[in-house]
Design a protein around this motif. Structure first.
Motif, mmCIF file in Angstrom:
data_model
loop_
_atom_site.group_PDB
_atom_site.id
_atom_site.type_symbol
_atom_site.label_atom_id
_atom_site.label_comp_id
_atom_site.label_asym_id
_atom_site.label_seq_id
_atom_site.Cartn_x
_atom_site.Cartn_y
_atom_site.Cartn_z
ATOM 1 N N ALA A 47 0.169 -9.948 0.062
ATOM 2 C CA ALA A 47 0.695 -9.048 1.087
ATOM 3 C C ALA A 47 1.979 -9.598 1.696
ATOM 4 O O ALA A 47 2.916 -8.842 1.982
ATOM 5 C CB ALA A 47 -0.348 -8.822 2.174
ATOM 6 N N GLU A 48 2.058 -10.912 1.894
ATOM 7 C CA GLU A 48 3.276 -11.511 2.444
ATOM 8 C C GLU A 48 4.447 -11.320 1.491
ATOM 9 O O GLU A 48 5.560 -10.990 1.908
ATOM 10 C CB GLU A 48 3.054 -13.004 2.708
ATOM 11 C CG GLU A 48 2.132 -13.316 3.873
ATOM 12 C CD GLU A 48 1.939 -14.804 4.059
ATOM 13 O OE1 GLU A 48 2.396 -15.325 5.093
ATOM 14 O OE2 GLU A 48 1.357 -15.447 3.176
ATOM 15 N N ILE A 49 4.187 -11.550 0.191
ATOM 16 C CA ILE A 49 5.244 -11.379 -0.811
ATOM 17 C C ILE A 49 5.690 -9.928 -0.866
ATOM 18 O O ILE A 49 6.890 -9.630 -0.878
ATOM 19 C CB ILE A 49 4.747 -11.854 -2.187
ATOM 20 C CG1 ILE A 49 4.461 -13.352 -2.151
ATOM 21 C CG2 ILE A 49 5.760 -11.525 -3.276
ATOM 22 C CD1 ILE A 49 3.845 -13.898 -3.416
ATOM 23 N N GLN A 50 4.739 -9.004 -0.902
ATOM 24 C CA GLN A 50 5.084 -7.587 -1.009
ATOM 25 C C GLN A 50 5.843 -7.100 0.223
ATOM 26 O O GLN A 50 6.718 -6.235 0.114
ATOM 27 C CB GLN A 50 3.815 -6.762 -1.207
ATOM 28 C CG GLN A 50 3.181 -6.933 -2.582
ATOM 29 C CD GLN A 50 1.934 -6.094 -2.748
ATOM 30 O OE1 GLN A 50 1.324 -5.654 -1.766
ATOM 31 N NE2 GLN A 50 1.538 -5.872 -3.995
ATOM 32 N N ALA A 56 4.886 -1.103 7.486
ATOM 33 C CA ALA A 56 5.345 -0.158 6.461
ATOM 34 C C ALA A 56 4.577 -0.337 5.163
ATOM 35 O O ALA A 56 4.251 0.645 4.475
ATOM 36 C CB ALA A 56 6.843 -0.357 6.222
ATOM 37 N N LEU A 57 4.258 -1.586 4.831
ATOM 38 C CA LEU A 57 3.494 -1.847 3.600
ATOM 39 C C LEU A 57 2.103 -1.246 3.684
ATOM 40 O O LEU A 57 1.621 -0.636 2.715
ATOM 41 C CB LEU A 57 3.411 -3.359 3.372
ATOM 42 C CG LEU A 57 2.696 -3.811 2.100
ATOM 43 C CD1 LEU A 57 3.491 -3.375 0.874
ATOM 44 C CD2 LEU A 57 2.521 -5.331 2.097
ATOM 45 N N ALA A 76 4.524 2.435 1.978
ATOM 46 C CA ALA A 76 5.958 2.652 1.806
ATOM 47 C C ALA A 76 6.474 2.072 0.498
ATOM 48 O O ALA A 76 7.384 2.635 -0.125
ATOM 49 C CB ALA A 76 6.711 2.043 2.987
ATOM 50 N N LEU A 77 5.908 0.940 0.043
ATOM 51 C CA LEU A 77 6.374 0.329 -1.199
ATOM 52 C C LEU A 77 6.116 1.255 -2.381
ATOM 53 O O LEU A 77 6.981 1.427 -3.253
ATOM 54 C CB LEU A 77 5.683 -1.024 -1.407
ATOM 55 C CG LEU A 77 6.095 -1.789 -2.676
ATOM 56 C CD1 LEU A 77 7.594 -2.060 -2.676
ATOM 57 C CD2 LEU A 77 5.314 -3.096 -2.799
#
Length: 439
Positions: free
Chosen positions: A12-15, A82-83, A87-88
């Motif tokens: 999740a941090e990377i994304q 947003a993630l 949104a991604l």
């Protein structure tokens, strides 16, 4: 999925970082897309049917508007928020539509390309757009696949559809080769981007951990310094309590004995006279019983203050215990010490403590209150170099007993070669010339 090197940071941090980078780069590419539209309009206006050109421009504007609005929405929020809202995924699908709409431009090519310059210019533009957008879409693997396959599948479909062109096989081979090379290069860019994001997150986490460790160390250092200050204060207070009487602030017996050793040594070295005064407050127990210990403590403090205000800096004053006080007068003969004691006795005799009707201490006399007068009896003895402190104390104590037996509130002299003399009973005014420091 994160590579083994990303195990210390979550997916999740990377994304979240990928989403923000992808939105920033897509927003920049949206703005630069107007230049691409302008070039296509200029190069293709005279060779392409208006309906094809207008249709392409409309599709591109719709795709650009969607991606522009989506990117602005993403950048106005926290990346994790947003993630969590998907949104991604929406932005990756937006890049798919971008790739498809750019691929539609290939359908403006003539059936036979030949040596037509507008057709060559359009192919070059599409290759350039592919290279520029690949750098943007390479942030995530799926965005890269969506854009490249969306664009080149439409372009290659157009090449296959124009099978009457003698250059079809060359165009197809070139298109497939370029699309494959773009994909390989894009995956390399993606791996580099992922490694950079991961390293940045790890460095940030390490920096945060180091900052927190530094803050904890500083906090611990501050706490240790404060603890040391408290300890020093406690030690100082302990030392003070060990050497001084807490109520009056005078030396106690322990501190008095330590100081007296130096005085005795100085007396023996310089063969100077010295005297010891032992005084006891008269009827102090009755004051405590009648008015309470608070008033009794005030009497003790007042006595200590009066004595301190009238003694020299070199004189030693201690609370010997209870209502008894002990004074050593260096460089003082027995007769001078007697006169000094008489002055102290008169000063204490004139001192009063004002109390209210509720037995509270008052600064001045009150209508319903009263003023308490008190006095002290003195025993004075001479300190000889050959006498111990206990011996001198016994002489002063015998003189003090005589003062109390004689009616209290008086001064008596005593010594090994001196009969008890009641200085107060002699009703002789002290000779101020004999003891100038009290003048």
């Amino acid at each position: 999925m994160p590579t083994p090197s990303t195990a210390c940071v979550s997916t999740a941090e990377i994304q979240a970082v990928q989403l923000r980078l992808l939105a920033e780069r897509t927003l920049i590419s949206v703005k630069s897309s107007f230049i691409g539209l302008l070039l296509i309009g200029i190069t293709q206006a005279s060779s392409v049917a208006w309906e094809w050109l207008c249709g392409f421009i409309v599709l591109r504007l719709i795709s650009m508007a969607y991606n522009h609005q989506l990117c602005r929405s993403i950048l106005s929020q926290e990346p994790r928020t947003a993630l969590d809202q998907g949104a991604l995924n929406r932005l990756e699908w937006g890049l798919l539509t971008s790739g498809i709409t750019w691929g539609v431009a290939a359908w403006m090519l003539p059936h036979v390309i030949g040596a037509e310059l507008p057709a060559h210019a359009l192919i070059i533009l599409l290759i350039g757009v592919s290279g520029i957008m690949m750098n943007t879409a390479a942030i995530t693997r799926r965005a890269l696949h969506f854009f490249l396959w969306g664009m080149w599948s439409v372009v290659l479909g157009r090449v296959l559809w124009g099978n009457n062109d003698p250059y079809t096989h060359f165009l197809l081979a070139g298109g497939v080769s370029y699309a494959g090379l773009s994909l390989v290069h894009g995956l390399q860019l993606h791996a580099q981007s992922l490694a950079g994001i991961t390293a940045g997150l790890e460095n940030r986490r390490l920096l945060t951990a180091m900052t927190e460790a530094s803050q904890r160390e500083q906090a611990q250092g501050l706490a240790l310094a404060q603890a040391n200050l408290r300890l020093e204060a406690a030690l100082a207070r302990t030392k003070t309590l060990a050497s001084f009487d807490e109520l009056t602030g005078l030396m106690n017996r322990r501190a008095f004995h330590e100081r007296l050793r130096f005085e005795i040594a100085a007396q023996r070295r310089h063969e100077e006279p010295a005297a010891l005064l032992l005084l006891d407050l008269d009827y102090f127990k009755s004051i405590n019983d009648r008015f309470g210990h608070q008033i009794g403590d005030a009497v003790l403090r007042s006595t200590a203050n009066t004595l301190k205000s009238m003694l020299r800096e070199a004189d030693l004053l201690a609370r010997w215990g209870g209502e008894e006080f002990l004074i050593v007068l260096p460089r003082t003969r027995i007769d001078e010490a007697g006169f000094a004691a008489e002055r102290l006795r008169r000063a204490l005799e004139s001192t009063q403590i004002h109390v209210t009707a509720d037995h509270e201490i008052a600064e001045t006399p009150t209508p319903q209150g009263q003023s308490i007068a008190f006095s002290a009896s003195f025993g004075v003895a001479e300190m000889h170099p050959g006498l111990t402190l206990d011996t001198v104390l016994s002489h002063a104590d015998r003189a003090l007993y005589a003062a109390k037996a004689g009616g209290r509130n008086r001064v008596c002299l005593g010594g090994p070669n001196l009969e008890i003399q009641d200085l107060t009973a002699a009703t002789v005014e002290p000779d101020t010339t004999l003891f100038v420091p009290w003048a």
